[in-house]
Design an enzyme around this catalytic site. Structure first.
Site, PDB file in Angstrom:
ATOM      1  N   ASP A   4      -9.830 -10.424  10.352  1.00  0.00           N
ATOM      2  CA  ASP A   4      -9.731  -9.172   9.585  1.00  0.00           C
ATOM      3  C   ASP A   4     -11.126  -8.539   9.444  1.00  0.00           C
ATOM      4  OD1 ASP A   4      -8.038  -7.455   7.629  1.00  0.00           O
ATOM      5  OD2 ASP A   4      -9.759  -8.047   6.409  1.00  0.00           O
ATOM      6  N   ILE A  42     -13.448   1.409  -1.701  1.00  0.00           N
ATOM      7  CA  ILE A  42     -14.832   1.912  -1.711  1.00  0.00           C
ATOM      8  C   ILE A  42     -14.917   3.148  -0.809  1.00  0.00           C
ATOM      9  CG2 ILE A  42     -17.277   1.369  -1.310  1.00  0.00           C
ATOM     10  CD1 ILE A  42     -16.520  -1.551  -1.037  1.00  0.00           C
ATOM     11  N   VAL A  89       0.825  -1.208   0.000  1.00  0.00           N
ATOM     12  CA  VAL A  89       0.000   0.000   0.000  1.00  0.00           C
ATOM     13  C   VAL A  89       0.864   1.266   0.000  1.00  0.00           C
ATOM     14  CG1 VAL A  89      -1.788   1.268   1.248  1.00  0.00           C
ATOM     15  CG2 VAL A  89      -1.876  -1.219   1.153  1.00  0.00           C
ATOM     16  N   LYS A 148      -6.443  -1.553   9.964  1.00  0.00           N
ATOM     17  CA  LYS A 148      -7.686  -1.888  10.696  1.00  0.00           C
ATOM     18  C   LYS A 148      -7.423  -2.443  12.087  1.00  0.00           C
ATOM     19  CE  LYS A 148      -6.427  -4.969   7.528  1.00  0.00           C
ATOM     20  NZ  LYS A 148      -6.319  -5.211   6.120  1.00  0.00           N
ATOM     21  N   GLY A 171      -5.837  -4.583  -2.412  1.00  0.00           N
ATOM     22  CA  GLY A 171      -4.903  -4.346  -3.512  1.00  0.00           C
ATOM     23  C   GLY A 171      -4.268  -2.974  -3.399  1.00  0.00           C
ATOM     24  N   LYS A 195     -12.839  -4.936  10.825  1.00  0.00           N
ATOM     25  CA  LYS A 195     -13.527  -4.003   9.922  1.00  0.00           C
ATOM     26  C   LYS A 195     -14.988  -3.818  10.349  1.00  0.00           C
ATOM     27  CE  LYS A 195     -10.506  -5.069   6.001  1.00  0.00           C
ATOM     28  NZ  LYS A 195     -10.309  -5.988   4.873  1.00  0.00           N
TER      29      LYS A 195
END
Ligand code: HSE
Length: 354
Positions: free
Chosen positions: A185, A120, A12, A89, A285, A189
């Site tokens: 994970d 998003i 990232v 997160k 991604g 979230k």
């Protein structure tokens, strides 16, 4: 010029670096990573202390992952009045209230759009909705790796291991993919998203999660024979009580979340006045996640209002286990109606039938 420190030069971090390198209004002047990256980063390579003490750094972008070091730097950075943007997160879900109140106290911004739902634009719109309508329920695919695996197995008949390997090669999976596969994970979230939408404090350890680490193609074929689509979901609701769980689910092919393929994520907010709001896009991604970080940066540069957080109360999770569940013991499957949590836990694979 707005000077930025970047923490983490992995999947990232490199994406953020690339997307910002030609911008004239912002400049990455310091990067923190392991000593093995010293040569690659040249004069940008910086220590934690150099970053925190540099008064010209107005914003820290954290994409290292993990909690210990991230917590130290985020806390200290906010205390010194630096804006912080993170995709992490784990640390957001653990210290959500503390980070938001530090930002409030020191008149800086704490933003974390990339921590849930990848690219998003999700947290910001969901929070805005929750300020004028009541979000009563949330259903979401919030993990790109596991949705990618389930899509590949169901659409292309690939094995679990082949699908996982592909997800790892594409940079979707966590360093230790068990956090993806066991649902941890998605717990993190789900806690961030639900806490933001319900305006309550929720703790990770309170959330029940079942995983997909024991699935195989026999199980997939059995589910397909039943005319269902397998997806891995975060389900939460809050009216009088909070119910929050992460669990595989058997959906009818017409369910909106059945259509979410590969590394895409999809979230439906069930709102009191506005009915259903569904958002979808790439959930993992390099560039989708980096794009969410740039969205936060844009909000900060434009002076957008921060998340307002009054003192909130802690909500205990009281999971609603009613309904039908599909269970598989490695050889055979059956349906159980409103089973207890202990009964479900004795099976290697369980899925809620929606
Ligand atoms: N491992 C995570 C996923 C990365 O697959 O969704 C994005 O949070």
């Amino acid at each position: 010029m707005n000077n930025i420190a970047l923490l983490g030069f992995g999947t990232v971090g490199k994406g953020v670096f690339e997307l910002l390198k030609d911008r004239r209004d912002v400049s990455i002047t310091r990067v923190l990573d392991l000593p093995t990256k010293k040569e690659e980063l040249g004069s940008l390579y910086s220590t934690k202390e150099e970053i925190l003490q540099d008064e010209n750094i107005s914003t820290i972008i954290e994409c290292m992952g993990g909690d210990t070091l991230a917590y130290e730097i985020i806390k200290e950075g906010l205390t010194r009045g630096k804006n912080v943007i993170t995709s992490n997160k784990e640390t957001v879900s653990l210290h959500f209230e503390e980070y938001l109140s530090l930002a409030q106290e020191h008149h800086c911004c704490f933003r974390f759009e990339a921590s849930v739902g990848g690219g998003i634009p999700l947290l910001d719109p969901a929070y805005q909705i929750s300020c004028f309508d009541q979000v009563e329920r949330i259903e979401g695919i919030l993990n790109g790796t596991t949705n990618f695996i389930l899509s590949k197995m169901q659409k292309e008949n690939l094995s679990f291991q082949e699908s996982l390997k592909l997800a790892q090669e594409k940079g979707f999976a966590e360093r230790d993919p068990s956090a993806d596969l066991q649902g941890l994970d998605m717990v993190r979230k789900g806690v961030i998203l639900s806490s933001l939408c319900y305006h309550k404090e929720i703790h990770n350890e309170d959330v029940i999660h079942f995983g997909i680490e024991h699935i195989d193609l026999d199980l997939i074929h059995d589910i397909q024979k039943r005319g269902k689509v397998l997806r891995f979901l975060m389900l939460s609701s809050y009216q009088e009580k909070l119910s929050l769980q992460v669990i595989p689910a058997l959906l009818s092919p017409s369910h909106p979340l059945s259509q979410i393929q590969e590394e895409y994520n999809g979230v439906t907010l069930y709102c009191k006045n506005n009915s259903l709001v569904t958002l979808s896009g790439k959930g993992a991604g390099r560039y989708p996640t980096a794009s969410a970080i740039l969205q936060d940066l844009n909000h900060i540069l434009e002076g957008a209002a921060p998340f307002r957080r009054e003192k909130v109360s802690l909500l205990k999770n009281e999971v609603d286990m009613s309904g039908d569940y599909y269970v598989y013991d490695g050889k055979e499957s059956k349906i159980l109606s409103s089973p207890s949590f202990n009964t479900l836990s004795s099976y290697p694979f369980v899925a809620k039938i929606l």
